[in-house]
Design a protein around this motif. Structure first.
Motif, PDB file in Angstrom:
ATOM      1  N   UNK A  77     -18.336  19.054  44.349  1.00  0.00           N
ATOM      2  CA  UNK A  77     -17.916  17.787  43.764  1.00  0.00           C
ATOM      3  C   UNK A  77     -17.195  18.080  42.448  1.00  0.00           C
ATOM      4  N   UNK A  78     -16.013  17.507  42.308  1.00  0.00           N
ATOM      5  CA  UNK A  78     -15.199  17.727  41.108  1.00  0.00           C
ATOM      6  C   UNK A  78     -14.963  16.374  40.443  1.00  0.00           C
ATOM      7  N   UNK A  79     -15.515  16.216  39.254  1.00  0.00           N
ATOM      8  CA  UNK A  79     -15.479  14.926  38.569  1.00  0.00           C
ATOM      9  C   UNK A  79     -14.615  15.049  37.318  1.00  0.00           C
ATOM     10  N   UNK A  80     -13.708  14.110  37.144  1.00  0.00           N
ATOM     11  CA  UNK A  80     -12.860  14.115  35.957  1.00  0.00           C
ATOM     12  C   UNK A  80     -13.701  13.882  34.699  1.00  0.00           C
ATOM     13  N   UNK A  81     -13.222  14.348  33.540  1.00  0.00           N
ATOM     14  CA  UNK A  81     -13.973  14.108  32.297  1.00  0.00           C
ATOM     15  C   UNK A  81     -14.305  12.631  32.119  1.00  0.00           C
ATOM     16  N   UNK A  82     -15.562  12.336  31.869  1.00  0.00           N
ATOM     17  CA  UNK A  82     -15.997  10.954  31.687  1.00  0.00           C
ATOM     18  C   UNK A  82     -16.194  10.182  32.967  1.00  0.00           C
ATOM     19  N   UNK A  83     -15.928  10.791  34.112  1.00  0.00           N
ATOM     20  CA  UNK A  83     -16.062  10.093  35.395  1.00  0.00           C
ATOM     21  C   UNK A  83     -17.505   9.736  35.712  1.00  0.00           C
ATOM     22  N   UNK A  84     -17.686   8.614  36.377  1.00  0.00           N
ATOM     23  CA  UNK A  84     -19.021   8.102  36.690  1.00  0.00           C
ATOM     24  C   UNK A  84     -19.193   8.001  38.201  1.00  0.00           C
ATOM     25  N   UNK A  85     -20.309   8.534  38.704  1.00  0.00           N
ATOM     26  CA  UNK A  85     -20.657   8.405  40.114  1.00  0.00           C
ATOM     27  C   UNK A  85     -21.506   7.148  40.272  1.00  0.00           C
ATOM     28  N   UNK A  86     -21.188   6.277  41.251  1.00  0.00           N
ATOM     29  CA  UNK A  86     -21.968   5.044  41.402  1.00  0.00           C
ATOM     30  C   UNK A  86     -23.469   5.296  41.546  1.00  0.00           C
ATOM     31  N   UNK A  87     -24.258   4.346  41.071  1.00  0.00           N
ATOM     32  CA  UNK A  87     -25.715   4.471  41.140  1.00  0.00           C
ATOM     33  C   UNK A  87     -26.146   4.650  42.599  1.00  0.00           C
ATOM     34  N   UNK A 119     -30.091   7.420  40.227  1.00  0.00           N
ATOM     35  CA  UNK A 119     -29.382   7.785  38.999  1.00  0.00           C
ATOM     36  C   UNK A 119     -27.884   7.490  39.112  1.00  0.00           C
ATOM     37  N   UNK A 120     -27.235   7.532  37.964  1.00  0.00           N
ATOM     38  CA  UNK A 120     -25.797   7.313  37.856  1.00  0.00           C
ATOM     39  C   UNK A 120     -25.218   8.477  37.046  1.00  0.00           C
ATOM     40  N   UNK A 121     -24.845   9.577  37.695  1.00  0.00           N
ATOM     41  CA  UNK A 121     -24.317  10.723  36.952  1.00  0.00           C
ATOM     42  C   UNK A 121     -22.989  10.389  36.267  1.00  0.00           C
ATOM     43  N   UNK A 122     -22.847  10.855  35.027  1.00  0.00           N
ATOM     44  CA  UNK A 122     -21.625  10.646  34.252  1.00  0.00           C
ATOM     45  C   UNK A 122     -21.190  11.998  33.694  1.00  0.00           C
ATOM     46  N   UNK A 123     -19.959  12.402  34.006  1.00  0.00           N
ATOM     47  CA  UNK A 123     -19.451  13.690  33.537  1.00  0.00           C
ATOM     48  C   UNK A 123     -19.209  13.660  32.040  1.00  0.00           C
ATOM     49  N   UNK A 124     -19.310  14.829  31.396  1.00  0.00           N
ATOM     50  CA  UNK A 124     -19.016  14.947  29.971  1.00  0.00           C
ATOM     51  C   UNK A 124     -17.560  14.565  29.709  1.00  0.00           C
ATOM     52  N   UNK A 125     -17.305  14.073  28.518  1.00  0.00           N
ATOM     53  CA  UNK A 125     -15.970  13.573  28.180  1.00  0.00           C
ATOM     54  C   UNK A 125     -14.942  14.679  27.947  1.00  0.00           C
ATOM     55  N   UNK A 126     -15.397  15.875  27.617  1.00  0.00           N
ATOM     56  CA  UNK A 126     -14.459  16.899  27.155  1.00  0.00           C
ATOM     57  C   UNK A 126     -14.031  17.903  28.214  1.00  0.00           C
ATOM     58  N   UNK A 127     -14.576  17.810  29.438  1.00  0.00           N
ATOM     59  CA  UNK A 127     -14.259  18.815  30.453  1.00  0.00           C
ATOM     60  C   UNK A 127     -14.598  18.279  31.831  1.00  0.00           C
ATOM     61  N   UNK A 128     -13.809  18.686  32.835  1.00  0.00           N
ATOM     62  CA  UNK A 128     -14.164  18.300  34.192  1.00  0.00           C
ATOM     63  C   UNK A 128     -15.478  18.951  34.584  1.00  0.00           C
ATOM     64  N   UNK A 129     -16.144  18.338  35.538  1.00  0.00           N
ATOM     65  CA  UNK A 129     -17.446  18.809  36.005  1.00  0.00           C
ATOM     66  C   UNK A 129     -17.321  19.220  37.471  1.00  0.00           C
ATOM     67  N   UNK A 130     -17.751  20.424  37.794  1.00  0.00           N
ATOM     68  CA  UNK A 130     -17.767  20.886  39.187  1.00  0.00           C
ATOM     69  C   UNK A 130     -19.201  21.242  39.549  1.00  0.00           C
TER      70      UNK A 130
END
Length: 217
Positions: free
Chosen positions: A135-145, A182-193
């Motif tokens: 899973x690759x999430x853009x900085x600040x991206x939120x996965x639905x609850x 839960x509702x995962x939220x990626x950090x604002x400063x870097x993409x999350x993989x």
């Protein structure tokens, strides 16, 4: 440094070879980041060796013994090649247990856009059992609850995210089940993989995204 680790009984089963494929891979990836769990695994292997030494011995066929000793003699050379190969790998952001599946780095994979801020890629590394997915999430991206109909294993490979249970960074190992929403939220400063293995489909609990549930089963 990893803050979230497999339980000791999981590490024990990993060392004993009693985990199934996807659980073994998840623990191996975590261990590639985590010196503390590498040390624990080595100690468990040593303990297993001591316990084996205490068992009554059986006669060993001479040809089998000679073959085994030859394999031991060649082991340093094989280890040297493995270390050399790891040092020269062109994409060090990919942990060693995944380098066969991701030989050309994350950017070369065929990502599928699932949400505006989320891409996914299934890895062809599991002979059976659940899909193993990036899973690759853009900085600040939120996965639905959402919650989980079965067990979900996650190891962070890059960046970080947070949810109501904590803040997670590269190397952290997480195990979630139906008791977790839960509702995962990626950090604002870097993409999350993240690397994930989900034994049963997720179940969206946010009213905005519940329409997805029939497509996830």
């Amino acid at each position: 440094m990893s803050k979230f680790h497999p339980e000791l009984d999981v590490l024990t089963e990993y060392v004993a070879g009693q985990l199934n494929y996807h659980e073994t891979l998840m623990v191996a990836v975590h261990i590639s980041y985590c010196e503390a769990c590498r040390k624990s695994a080595r100690e468990l292997e040593t303990l297993a060796g001591v316990l084996l030494d205490d068992l009554p011995g059986d006669h060993v066929d001479e040809q089998l013994l000679a073959k085994t000793l030859a394999m031991i003699d060649n082991q340093p050379e094989r280890q040297s090649r493995a270390v050399s190969g790891a040092a020269s790998f062109a994409h060090p952001e990919v942990p060693p247990p995944l380098r066969k599946a991701i030989p050309n780095g994350f950017n070369a994979l065929k990502w599928k856009k699932l949400l505006p801020h989320l891409q996914v890629c299934d890895l062809e590394v599991s002979p059976d059992g659940p899909a193993i997915t990036l899973h690759r999430i853009k900085p600040g991206g939120r996965i639905p609850k959402h919650t989980h109909r079965g067990t979900e294993y996650t190891v962070l490979l890059k960046g970080g995210f947070s949810d109501m249970y904590g803040d997670y960074n590269a190397g952290d190992y997480l195990c979630r089940d139906a008791a977790h929403e839960h509702t995962p939220v990626a950090a604002d400063n870097e993409e999350c993989i993240c690397l994930t293995a989900v034994e049963e489909p997720l179940r969206m609990t946010s009213w905005k995204w519940r329409w997805l549930n029939p497509f996830l089963s």
